[in-house]
Design a protein around this motif. Structure first.
Motif, PDB file in Angstrom:
ATOM      1  N   ASP A 156      35.935  14.968  10.800  1.00  0.00           N
ATOM      2  CA  ASP A 156      37.182  14.425  10.263  1.00  0.00           C
ATOM      3  C   ASP A 156      37.299  14.710   8.767  1.00  0.00           C
ATOM      4  OD1 ASP A 156      39.608  12.852  10.288  1.00  0.00           O
ATOM      5  OD2 ASP A 156      38.436  11.226   9.369  1.00  0.00           O
ATOM      6  N   LYS A 160      39.371  18.258   6.529  1.00  0.00           N
ATOM      7  CA  LYS A 160      40.397  17.953   5.525  1.00  0.00           C
ATOM      8  C   LYS A 160      40.126  18.642   4.189  1.00  0.00           C
ATOM      9  CE  LYS A 160      41.472  13.396   7.397  1.00  0.00           C
ATOM     10  NZ  LYS A 160      41.326  11.938   7.176  1.00  0.00           N
ATOM     11  N   ILE A 187      41.529  11.814   0.239  1.00  0.00           N
ATOM     12  CA  ILE A 187      41.431  12.346   1.591  1.00  0.00           C
ATOM     13  C   ILE A 187      40.896  11.325   2.587  1.00  0.00           C
ATOM     14  CG2 ILE A 187      41.070  14.671   0.762  1.00  0.00           C
ATOM     15  CD1 ILE A 187      38.192  14.430   1.862  1.00  0.00           C
TER      16      ILE A 187
END
Length: 188
Positions: A156, A160, A187
């Motif tokens: 995850d 990003k 983020i």
């Protein structure tokens, strides 16, 4: 832990602060406060904001101690943390997970962590194949904190990050680019 640490900061260190120069104070804060905030902090990924907020209060108190800002001054702490080049707690957690991921992908970390990460391989030839992405796990039970597990959190966070950070040639370059990126972006 955070209440005890705050109490210690306010009571003991504030009493001797005027005897120490800035460099010595910062060294003491790193040795006794920052090291505790950073210890196993990758486990804090996905914690509720109120729990991270308690740790943030400790870091804020440490920053005030180093910079000699009074506890009740109406100065915002964010610029103070920036001047000290200290990432906020939430970003420190993202930094640690990202660093563990980078090391695992570049054979510089333990194999048990590397085994949790699966490179993204598209079903057919796509441009995304060269972006150094990770495959999110298929069976994460998000209703029971499965999203906080390293196997779910690492892809995850990693996906990003910009490509130039993910493909950094060394750990030193990676850390430098990541810290700069985290200072400028949110983020998490």
């Amino acid at each position: 832990m955070s209440e005890k640490l705050l109490e210690t900061l306010h009571f003991h260190y504030s009493k001797i602060r005027h005897f120490l120069d800035n460099s010595s104070t910062e060294r003491l804060v790193h040795a006794f406060v920052t090291s505790r905030l950073d210890y196993c902090n990758s486990l804090f990924y996905g914690l509720p904001a109120r729990d991270l907020g308690r740790l943030q209060l400790v870091q804020n108190a440490a920053a005030r101690l180093v910079t000699k800002i009074k506890r009740y001054d109406h100065q915002h702490i964010t610029p103070v943390l920036r001047d000290l080049h200290w990432l906020p707690i939430r970003d420190r957690v993202v930094f640690k997970v990202s660093l563990l991921t980078y090391k695992a992908l570049n054979n510089q970390g333990p194999t048990y962590i590397s085994e949790l990460l699966l490179p993204y391989t598209p079903p057919r030839l796509l441009r995304s194949a060269s972006l150094s992405l990770l495959e999110p796990p298929k069976n994460t039970n998000t209703s029971f904190y499965g999203h906080r597990a390293f196997a779910a959190a690492a892809p995850d966070i990693w996906n990003k990050l910009p490509v130039d950070i993910r493909t950094a040639p060394s750990v030193t370059v990676f850390k430098s680019r990541l810290k700069t990126y985290l200072f400028n972006n949110d983020i998490s």
